[in-house]
Design a protein around this motif. Structure first.
Motif, PDB file in Angstrom:
ATOM      1  N   ARG A 111       0.843  -1.384  -0.037  1.00 48.24           N
ATOM      2  CA  ARG A 111      -0.015  -0.021   0.130  1.00 48.24           C
ATOM      3  C   ARG A 111       0.770   1.351   0.085  1.00 48.24           C
ATOM      4  O   ARG A 111       0.589   2.450  -0.676  1.00 48.24           O
ATOM      5  CB  ARG A 111      -0.744   0.091   1.075  1.00 48.24           C
ATOM      6  N   LEU A 112       1.940   1.107   0.801  1.00 47.33           N
ATOM      7  CA  LEU A 112       3.067   2.406   0.770  1.00 47.33           C
ATOM      8  C   LEU A 112       3.638   2.621  -0.722  1.00 47.33           C
ATOM      9  O   LEU A 112       3.448   3.746  -1.085  1.00 47.33           O
ATOM     10  CB  LEU A 112       4.075   2.135   1.698  1.00 47.33           C
ATOM     11  N   THR A 113       3.662   1.496  -1.336  1.00 48.22           N
ATOM     12  CA  THR A 113       4.230   1.659  -2.766  1.00 48.22           C
ATOM     13  C   THR A 113       3.235   2.273  -3.657  1.00 48.22           C
ATOM     14  O   THR A 113       3.390   3.088  -4.664  1.00 48.22           O
ATOM     15  CB  THR A 113       4.732   0.350  -3.426  1.00 48.22           C
ATOM     16  N   GLU A 114       1.905   1.939  -3.574  1.00 48.30           N
ATOM     17  CA  GLU A 114       0.847   2.485  -4.151  1.00 48.30           C
ATOM     18  C   GLU A 114       0.668   3.931  -3.830  1.00 48.30           C
ATOM     19  O   GLU A 114       0.106   4.748  -4.789  1.00 48.30           O
ATOM     20  CB  GLU A 114      -0.453   1.709  -4.120  1.00 48.30           C
ATOM     21  N   LEU A 115       0.905   4.395  -2.847  1.00 49.34           N
ATOM     22  CA  LEU A 115       0.513   5.634  -2.356  1.00 49.34           C
ATOM     23  C   LEU A 115       1.808   6.642  -2.834  1.00 49.34           C
ATOM     24  O   LEU A 115       1.440   7.494  -3.441  1.00 49.34           O
ATOM     25  CB  LEU A 115       0.601   5.787  -0.735  1.00 49.34           C
ATOM     26  N   ILE A 116       2.996   6.129  -2.995  1.00 51.45           N
ATOM     27  CA  ILE A 116       4.106   6.773  -3.608  1.00 51.45           C
ATOM     28  C   ILE A 116       3.941   6.915  -4.976  1.00 51.45           C
ATOM     29  O   ILE A 116       4.068   8.043  -5.689  1.00 51.45           O
ATOM     30  CB  ILE A 116       5.427   6.084  -3.276  1.00 51.45           C
ATOM     31  N   GLU A 117       3.459   5.896  -5.894  1.00 51.64           N
ATOM     32  CA  GLU A 117       2.986   5.812  -7.053  1.00 51.64           C
ATOM     33  C   GLU A 117       1.981   6.914  -7.505  1.00 51.64           C
ATOM     34  O   GLU A 117       2.034   7.777  -8.411  1.00 51.64           O
ATOM     35  CB  GLU A 117       2.632   4.457  -7.847  1.00 51.64           C
ATOM     36  N   ALA A 118       0.897   7.050  -6.748  1.00 52.23           N
ATOM     37  CA  ALA A 118      -0.128   7.865  -7.082  1.00 52.23           C
ATOM     38  C   ALA A 118       0.353   9.324  -6.642  1.00 52.23           C
ATOM     39  O   ALA A 118      -0.124  10.212  -7.509  1.00 52.23           O
ATOM     40  CB  ALA A 118      -1.330   7.656  -5.866  1.00 52.23           C
ATOM     41  N   PHE A 119       1.252   9.477  -5.585  1.00 52.03           N
ATOM     42  CA  PHE A 119       1.691  10.790  -5.521  1.00 52.03           C
ATOM     43  C   PHE A 119       2.574  11.441  -6.869  1.00 52.03           C
ATOM     44  O   PHE A 119       2.289  12.272  -7.127  1.00 52.03           O
ATOM     45  CB  PHE A 119       2.382  10.708  -4.160  1.00 52.03           C
ATOM     46  N   ARG A 120       3.518  10.355  -6.822  1.00 50.72           N
ATOM     47  CA  ARG A 120       4.293  10.832  -8.414  1.00 50.72           C
ATOM     48  C   ARG A 120       3.526  11.174  -9.289  1.00 50.72           C
ATOM     49  O   ARG A 120       4.002  11.987  -9.959  1.00 50.72           O
ATOM     50  CB  ARG A 120       5.267   9.696  -8.349  1.00 50.72           C
ATOM     51  N   GLU A 121       2.736  10.481  -9.552  1.00 54.74           N
ATOM     52  CA  GLU A 121       1.748  10.679 -10.782  1.00 54.74           C
ATOM     53  C   GLU A 121       1.135  12.448 -10.642  1.00 54.74           C
ATOM     54  O   GLU A 121       1.129  12.663 -11.829  1.00 54.74           O
ATOM     55  CB  GLU A 121       0.750   9.859 -11.017  1.00 54.74           C
ATOM     56  N   SER A 122       0.378  12.516  -9.656  1.00 54.04           N
ATOM     57  CA  SER A 122      -0.042  13.805  -9.433  1.00 54.04           C
ATOM     58  C   SER A 122       0.846  14.940  -9.310  1.00 54.04           C
ATOM     59  O   SER A 122       0.899  15.873 -10.049  1.00 54.04           O
ATOM     60  CB  SER A 122      -1.054  13.710  -8.387  1.00 54.04           C
ATOM     61  N   THR A 123       2.118  14.670  -8.473  1.00 60.40           N
ATOM     62  CA  THR A 123       2.932  15.691  -8.419  1.00 60.40           C
ATOM     63  C   THR A 123       3.637  15.891  -9.713  1.00 60.40           C
ATOM     64  O   THR A 123       4.181  17.342  -9.882  1.00 60.40           O
ATOM     65  CB  THR A 123       4.086  15.506  -7.331  1.00 60.40           C
ATOM     66  N   GLY A 124       3.846  15.095 -10.552  1.00 62.64           N
ATOM     67  CA  GLY A 124       4.562  15.209 -11.725  1.00 62.64           C
ATOM     68  C   GLY A 124       3.915  16.157 -12.788  1.00 62.64           C
ATOM     69  O   GLY A 124       4.500  17.095 -13.245  1.00 62.64           O
ATOM     70  N   GLN A 125       2.580  16.053 -12.725  1.00 61.45           N
ATOM     71  CA  GLN A 125       1.740  17.092 -13.324  1.00 61.45           C
ATOM     72  C   GLN A 125       1.855  18.371 -12.745  1.00 61.45           C
ATOM     73  O   GLN A 125       2.106  19.554 -13.577  1.00 61.45           O
ATOM     74  CB  GLN A 125       0.314  16.816 -13.274  1.00 61.45           C
ATOM     75  N   THR A 194      11.760  16.826 -14.231  1.00 58.94           N
ATOM     76  CA  THR A 194      11.866  15.587 -14.079  1.00 58.94           C
ATOM     77  C   THR A 194      10.930  15.124 -13.493  1.00 58.94           C
ATOM     78  O   THR A 194      10.832  13.853 -12.939  1.00 58.94           O
ATOM     79  CB  THR A 194      13.347  15.415 -13.219  1.00 58.94           C
ATOM     80  N   ARG A 195      10.011  15.635 -12.852  1.00 57.12           N
ATOM     81  CA  ARG A 195       8.639  15.173 -12.258  1.00 57.12           C
ATOM     82  C   ARG A 195       9.107  14.977 -10.755  1.00 57.12           C
ATOM     83  O   ARG A 195       8.156  14.560 -10.119  1.00 57.12           O
ATOM     84  CB  ARG A 195       7.938  14.044 -12.934  1.00 57.12           C
ATOM     85  N   ALA A 196      10.356  15.372 -10.392  1.00 55.25           N
ATOM     86  CA  ALA A 196      10.510  15.606  -8.996  1.00 55.25           C
ATOM     87  C   ALA A 196      11.499  16.685  -8.684  1.00 55.25           C
ATOM     88  O   ALA A 196      11.530  16.948  -7.667  1.00 55.25           O
ATOM     89  CB  ALA A 196      11.617  14.052  -8.684  1.00 55.25           C
ATOM     90  N   SER A 197      12.002  17.372  -9.521  1.00 50.06           N
ATOM     91  CA  SER A 197      12.651  18.651  -9.629  1.00 50.06           C
ATOM     92  C   SER A 197      12.400  19.325 -10.839  1.00 50.06           C
ATOM     93  O   SER A 197      12.081  18.710 -12.104  1.00 50.06           O
ATOM     94  CB  SER A 197      14.200  18.353  -9.249  1.00 50.06           C
ATOM     95  N   LEU A 198      13.081  20.504 -10.808  1.00 55.53           N
ATOM     96  CA  LEU A 198      12.846  21.595 -12.028  1.00 55.53           C
ATOM     97  C   LEU A 198      14.485  21.942 -12.453  1.00 55.53           C
ATOM     98  O   LEU A 198      15.177  22.080 -11.526  1.00 55.53           O
ATOM     99  CB  LEU A 198      12.050  22.795 -11.827  1.00 55.53           C
TER     100      LEU A 198
END
Length: 224
Positions: A111-125, A194-198
């Motif tokens: 579930r933690l992995t799924e949270l991180i994936e969902a976060f990366r998807e939305s924060t990337g945008q 990079t969807r984690a930094s600019l």
């Protein structure tokens, strides 16, 4: 906060979970709906605000449906930063006295992995939306990945921004071309994400007041 340029346009708004029933067991004192209403009110007042949060997965008795509520909350809000953890029981707490830590570790980690994936998807945008804008960056120091050639800092939203360490002009002081120093404010034209930094190009050294009186409105217009 909206009207004060010396206050970062970033708010930490802990959610812990997106499930109202889990929030009740945690005794958080609010519901999923109330949390989303608060997010909307904040963005109505400060449209470009950066939001960060805390999340716990695998709290006592958490079902797959309750976990799914957290995933949908993360995607609905679109955070700029989040701290996410698998639940671990602490002594002398309400949960320790009243509940059983009954979610297996393997399920917590999945579930933690799924949270991180969902976060990366939305924060990337969120990060991608900054491309083409000019951001005010507070210089923190050399970029560890390229310490000889790049500097890194944080934008008003709390985004990590790196740029080449080259001599640049000052917006309003006639001091010639100089390399930015730690603690300087720099206008940076954002070129890629990079969807984690600019990463961007340093335009000029500046100040908080000068940037928000002369540059912020045009940057916001470009972003919209």
């Amino acid at each position: 906060m909206r009207d004060r340029y010396n206050v970062c346009q970033s708010i930490h708004l802990p959610a812990q979970t997106g499930s109202t029933t889990v929030l009740e067991r945690m005794r958080r004192g609010y519901t999923r709906e109330a949390y989303l209403d608060l997010v909307q009110k904040i963005r109505d007042i400060i449209p470009d605000v950066g939001l960060s949060s805390d999340f716990i997965c695998g709290f006592c008795g958490e079902t797959e449906e309750e976990h799914a509520d957290t995933l949908t909350l993360i995607r609905a809000v679109g955070y700029d930063m989040a701290y996410m953890f698998a639940y671990s029981m602490r002594e002398r707490t309400h949960a320790h006295r009243n509940y059983v830590d009954d979610v297996p570790d393997g399920i917590k980690q999945r579930r933690l992995t799924e949270l991180i994936e969902a976060f990366r998807e939305s924060t990337g945008q969120r990060y991608d939306s900054q491309i083409g804008t000019v951001q005010l960056v507070l210089v923190e120091g050399p970029n560890k990945r390229a310490p000889e050639t790049e500097l890194v800092g944080k934008s008003d939203r709390g985004h990590r921004v790196s740029f080449l360490n080259v001599p640049i002009k000052h917006s309003f002081e006639a001091d010639g071309l100089q390399n930015p120093k730690i603690g300087d404010f720099v206008e940076v034209n954002i070129l890629k994400s990079t969807r984690a930094s600019l990463f961007g190009e340093a335009v000029s050294r500046t100040s908080l007041s000068f940037f928000y009186k002369n540059c912020a409105s045009s940057s916001a217009t470009a972003e919209s």
